[in-house]
Scaffold this active site. Structure first.
Site, mmCIF file in Angstrom:
data_model
loop_
_atom_site.group_PDB
_atom_site.id
_atom_site.type_symbol
_atom_site.label_atom_id
_atom_site.label_comp_id
_atom_site.label_asym_id
_atom_site.label_seq_id
_atom_site.Cartn_x
_atom_site.Cartn_y
_atom_site.Cartn_z
ATOM 1 N N THR A 137 0.817 -1.206 0.000
ATOM 2 C CA THR A 137 0.000 0.000 0.000
ATOM 3 C C THR A 137 0.858 1.267 0.000
ATOM 4 O O THR A 137 1.982 1.251 0.530
ATOM 5 C CB THR A 137 -0.897 0.011 1.262
ATOM 6 N N ASP A 138 0.311 2.343 -0.534
ATOM 7 C CA ASP A 138 1.040 3.623 -0.495
ATOM 8 C C ASP A 138 1.152 4.162 0.929
ATOM 9 O O ASP A 138 1.934 5.069 1.196
ATOM 10 C CB ASP A 138 0.374 4.657 -1.415
ATOM 11 N N GLU A 139 0.360 3.586 1.860
ATOM 12 C CA GLU A 139 0.388 4.095 3.233
ATOM 13 C C GLU A 139 1.743 3.868 3.910
ATOM 14 O O GLU A 139 2.041 4.510 4.910
ATOM 15 C CB GLU A 139 -0.728 3.451 4.070
ATOM 16 N N TYR A 162 -1.334 -0.360 11.075
ATOM 17 C CA TYR A 162 -1.548 -1.099 9.813
ATOM 18 C C TYR A 162 -0.393 -0.832 8.845
ATOM 19 O O TYR A 162 0.240 -1.775 8.353
ATOM 20 C CB TYR A 162 -2.878 -0.691 9.173
ATOM 21 N N LYS A 166 2.580 -3.327 7.309
ATOM 22 C CA LYS A 166 2.797 -3.558 5.867
ATOM 23 C C LYS A 166 4.239 -3.169 5.487
ATOM 24 O O LYS A 166 4.876 -3.859 4.693
ATOM 25 C CB LYS A 166 1.805 -2.741 5.026
HETATM 26 N N1 LIG Z 1 -8.058 -2.098 -0.155
HETATM 27 C C1 LIG Z 1 -7.173 -1.202 -0.531
HETATM 28 O O1 LIG Z 1 -7.523 -0.074 -0.889
HETATM 29 C C2 LIG Z 1 -5.697 -1.557 -0.565
HETATM 30 C C3 LIG Z 1 -4.807 -0.640 -1.116
HETATM 31 C C4 LIG Z 1 -3.469 -0.984 -1.188
HETATM 32 C C5 LIG Z 1 -3.022 -2.216 -0.752
HETATM 33 N N2 LIG Z 1 -3.908 -3.088 -0.207
HETATM 34 C C6 LIG Z 1 -3.387 -4.394 0.224
HETATM 35 O O2 LIG Z 1 -4.003 -5.372 -0.604
HETATM 36 C C7 LIG Z 1 -4.210 -6.576 0.127
HETATM 37 C C8 LIG Z 1 -5.670 -6.969 0.059
HETATM 38 O O3 LIG Z 1 -6.463 -5.905 0.594
HETATM 39 P P1 LIG Z 1 -8.040 -6.033 0.680
HETATM 40 O O4 LIG Z 1 -8.581 -4.670 0.719
HETATM 41 O O5 LIG Z 1 -8.506 -6.992 -0.336
HETATM 42 O O6 LIG Z 1 -8.193 -6.681 2.136
HETATM 43 P P2 LIG Z 1 -9.408 -7.468 2.756
HETATM 44 O O7 LIG Z 1 -9.379 -7.139 4.208
HETATM 45 O O8 LIG Z 1 -10.656 -7.227 1.987
HETATM 46 O O9 LIG Z 1 -9.020 -9.001 2.547
HETATM 47 C C9 LIG Z 1 -7.970 -9.605 3.238
HETATM 48 C C10 LIG Z 1 -8.148 -11.117 3.120
HETATM 49 O O10 LIG Z 1 -7.037 -11.741 3.791
HETATM 50 C C11 LIG Z 1 -7.536 -12.800 4.586
HETATM 51 N N3 LIG Z 1 -6.598 -13.003 5.712
HETATM 52 C C12 LIG Z 1 -6.321 -12.141 6.709
HETATM 53 N N4 LIG Z 1 -5.408 -12.685 7.547
HETATM 54 C C13 LIG Z 1 -5.123 -13.912 7.048
HETATM 55 C C14 LIG Z 1 -4.253 -14.954 7.463
HETATM 56 N N5 LIG Z 1 -3.514 -14.859 8.581
HETATM 57 N N6 LIG Z 1 -4.169 -16.071 6.720
HETATM 58 C C15 LIG Z 1 -4.935 -16.199 5.587
HETATM 59 N N7 LIG Z 1 -5.776 -15.252 5.158
HETATM 60 C C16 LIG Z 1 -5.860 -14.118 5.880
HETATM 61 C C17 LIG Z 1 -8.916 -12.357 5.041
HETATM 62 O O11 LIG Z 1 -9.734 -13.430 5.423
HETATM 63 C C18 LIG Z 1 -9.426 -11.641 3.795
HETATM 64 O O12 LIG Z 1 -10.080 -12.527 2.919
HETATM 65 C C19 LIG Z 1 -3.728 -6.296 1.555
HETATM 66 O O13 LIG Z 1 -2.431 -6.814 1.673
HETATM 67 C C20 LIG Z 1 -3.724 -4.783 1.654
HETATM 68 O O14 LIG Z 1 -2.720 -4.339 2.551
HETATM 69 C C21 LIG Z 1 -5.237 -2.791 -0.102
#
Ligand SMILES: NC(=O)c1ccc[n+]([C@@H]2O[C@H](COP(=O)([O-])OP(=O)(O)OC[C@H]3O[C@@H](n4cnc5c(N)ncnc54)[C@H](O)[C@@H]3O)[C@@H](O)[C@H]2O)c1
Length: 345
Positions: A137-139, A162, A166
């Site tokens: 993430t950009d965060e 968070y 990351k």
């Molecule tokens: N949503 C955004 O805007 C965004 C932006 C940049 C980066 N990201 C990154 O992208 C990735 C996905 O984000 P998202 O928004 O889909 O998140 P989300 O919270 O919707 O989904 C996360 C998934 O990971 C699973 N999970 C969590 N802990 C786990 C573990 N210990 N073992 C197995 N599964 C596990 C959860 O059950 C869930 O299905 C993350 O790594 C997040 O940091 C998200």
């Protein structure tokens, strides 16, 4: 699923971006096996994957990436050619209340996964060929003032648990590249929006509270700025980075759609005013905007994020396809359809 066929291990594929990626990737690459491991925390949902369940080249494992023996079994039983690592605790507000699960899944989980991949690929003499792709993430870069953008050279300066978890995970991923010669790549994207996102996140919260006729909470003065990336555009970037990104490199992925939170809330309310005029009348509202309320600000709320993604564009030829307004319209329509499907609507 044929265990010997080329398999990509997806982690966290029942969540928002992971499930969108699985749908997207399976359409583009119908002959590649995807093995999805997800713990199904509150954030993961099997409903996100209904369309792919039962397909020959897709399999789901309900499991936790911190479980070493489970991961070792997976690498023993399948020929994992690459890992695309989405699994994480992802909600900043929850990390502020309690960060333990963030360190467990995001840091320890990433390390456990790296270790399992390294051991298997080292044995096969494939350490530098097979790919470990960390979705970030950009965060991790911290916060910006009114000007400037994060580049891949911006030093990490995470400011909430968070983003700290990351950033820690990203550093571990990089360290496996330098220490063991593992083929690793990282991308850091801005805020995603689109179908299948958990209702706790900003855009789904605005839509679902408006549909429920309850107040729409907006932190502080509503002037915090995020850059918004339509999730399918992100999936296209993930595909190109997984296949063509350089080892040990980071690629920023942005949407070039900087918006304040209040502007987003008002735009969504405007869309709902035209999609749900009867509901608006029933709720006695002139506009769904009447439900917007400013609330006490999030602790340590980063003011602005924006990424410079010119490296991804110039080196790998990616560019977003979705216009922000049409992406937001589609997103609101998706949630409205989900809402309409609920009983008693
Ligand atoms: N949503 C955004 O805007 C965004 C932006 C940049 C980066 N990201 C990154 O992208 C990735 C996905 O984000 P998202 O928004 O889909 O998140 P989300 O919270 O919707 O989904 C996360 C998934 O990971 C699973 N999970 C969590 N802990 C786990 C573990 N210990 N073992 C197995 N599964 C596990 C959860 O059950 C869930 O299905 C993350 O790594 C997040 O940091 C998200």
């Amino acid at each position: 699923m044929n265990n010997l066929k080329s398999t990509i291990l997806i982690t966290g594929g029942a969540g928002f971006i992971g499930s969108n990626f699985i749908h997207y990737y399976m359409k583009q690459h119908p002959h590649v096996n995807l093995l999805n491991i997800d713990k199904l925390t509150y954030a993961g949902s099997m409903e996100n994957l209904i369309e792919v369940e039962g397909k020959d080249n897709y399999q789901f494992i309900h499991g936790d990436i911190t479980h070493e023996s489970l991961l070792n079994n997976i690498f023993r039983n399948y020929d994992i050619k690459g890992v695309i690592h989405f699994a994480a605790e992802s909600h900043v507000d929850r990390s502020i209340k309690d960060s333990r699960a963030f360190i467990e899944s995001n840091v320890l989980g990433t390390m456990t996964l790296l270790q399992a991949a390294r051991e298997d690929w080292e044995k096969k003499g494939e350490l530098s060929n097979r790919r470990f792709y960390q979705i970030s993430t950009d965060e991790v870069y911290g916060t910006l003032g009114a000007e400037g953008k994060f580049t891949e050279q911006t030093p990490y300066n995470p400011r909430n648990p968070y983003s700290a978890s990351k950033a820690g995970a990203n550093l571990l991923v990089r360290s496996f590249g330098y220490t063991y010669g593992m083929n690793v790549v990282i991308s850091s994207s801005s805020n995603n929006f689109g179908p299948r996102q958990h209702l706790e996140k900003l855009i789904p919260t605005i839509i679902s509270n408006a549909l429920a006729g309850t107040q729409i909470p907006i932190y502080g003065d509503g002037e915090n700025v995020r850059d918004w990336l339509y999730v399918e555009d992100h999936c296209r970037a993930l595909e190109v980075i997984y296949h063509h990104g350089q080892s040990l490199e980071t690629y920023n992925v942005g949407g070039s759609n900087e918006r304040t939170n209040i502007v987003i809330a008002e735009q969504i309310c405007g869309i709902l005013d035209s999609l749900k005029p009867e509901l608006r009348k029933r709720l006695n509202l002139n506009s769904f905007k009447d439900l917007i309320r400013f609330t006490e600000d999030r602790k340590g709320h980063d003011r602005r994020y924006a990424v410079d993604d010119s490296k991804l564009k110039s080196e790998l030829g990616w560019k977003p396809k979705e216009d922000f307004d049409t992406g937001l319209q589609k997103t609101v329509e998706w949630y409205v359809n989900q809402w309409n499907l609920q009983p008693n609507r």
